[in-house]
Design an enzyme around this catalytic site. Structure first.
Site, short mmCIF file in Angstrom:
data_model
loop_
_atom_site.label_atom_id
_atom_site.label_comp_id
_atom_site.label_asym_id
_atom_site.label_seq_id
_atom_site.Cartn_x
_atom_site.Cartn_y
_atom_site.Cartn_z
N ARG A 288 -57.85 36.38 90.94
CA ARG A 288 -58.63 35.73 91.75
C ARG A 288 -58.15 35.92 93.29
O ARG A 288 -58.22 35.32 94.01
CB ARG A 288 -58.71 34.25 91.69
CG ARG A 288 -59.21 33.87 90.30
CD ARG A 288 -59.11 32.79 89.62
NE ARG A 288 -57.74 32.55 89.46
CZ ARG A 288 -57.44 31.87 88.44
NH1 ARG A 288 -57.94 31.00 87.79
NH2 ARG A 288 -56.05 31.91 88.43
N GLU B 25 -49.34 39.41 80.94
CA GLU B 25 -49.48 38.50 79.66
C GLU B 25 -50.17 38.75 78.54
O GLU B 25 -49.95 38.52 77.40
CB GLU B 25 -49.53 37.20 80.02
CG GLU B 25 -48.81 36.55 81.29
CD GLU B 25 -49.51 36.78 82.70
OE1 GLU B 25 -49.73 35.86 83.48
OE2 GLU B 25 -49.87 38.06 82.88
#
Length: 191
Positions: A78, A115
């Site tokens: 974002r 991740e």
């Protein structure tokens, strides 16, 4: 946390345990984006920090939007929501760093681990002139892979990365350590 603007921002971050996978505590900025006062406050706080830290020395804000090659969650950055708004607040242009294959023309790239998989970022080769000063912005610093890759790309263009900034930092993941000597600032820190 005595600053009323910072309190307003902090109140708009909510937590979701075990999302997207068990054991992860997801920090959701959706309520902040939904509330114009909170979003405006976050941009103002980041801009004020950068004005104090760098004065008029910043040439551009850089925002990265990676989408990992392998992502069971549809992970998406974002940072693009904060980069252009912060650049506008400071009267600067915004440089885009994107997933491989999303920018036209000649590009340079950097690969890194996330991740939830691997990703490769690119920037247009003519996005900056050597020596231009840039601040990298993202919504959240977790493991530091995206910001480190963004700094590497900017380094390939011989730009000077003055600082990396984010709205939220997940301190337990030690992402700021991946940035080496590049200064880092976050508005809010969570374990």
């Amino acid at each position: 946390m005595a600053d009323p603007e910072l309190q307003l921002v902090a109140r708009r971050i909510r937590s979701f345990p075990d999302f997207p996978v068990p054991g992860v505590l997801f920090r959701d900025i959706s309520p902040l984006l939904k509330d114009p006062d909170s979003f405006r406050a976050s941009i103002s706080l980041l801009a004020n920090h950068l004005k104090k830290a760098h004065g008029g020395r910043i040439d551009y804000i850089a925002a990265a939007r990676p989408t990992p090659q392998v992502s069971p969650t549809g992970l998406d950055s974002r940072g693009f929501l904060f980069g252009p708004s912060l650049a506008q607040e400071l009267g600067l242009g915004c440089i885009l760093i994107r997933k491989r294959g999303k920018l036209p023309g000649p590009t340079v790239s950097a690969s890194y681990a996330l991740e939830y998989g691997k990703a490769e970022l690119e920037i247009q080769r003519d996005a900056l002139e050597p020596g231009q000063r840039v601040v990298v912005v993202d919504d959240l610093l977790a493991t530091g892979g995206t910001m480190r890759a963004a700094c590497e790309l900017l380094g390939q263009l011989r730009a000077e990365v003055l600082e990396c900034v984010s709205l939220v930092e997940l301190t337990s993941l030690k992402g700021r350590e991946k940035l080496g000597a590049v200064p880092f600032f976050s508005l809010l820190q969570f374990e």
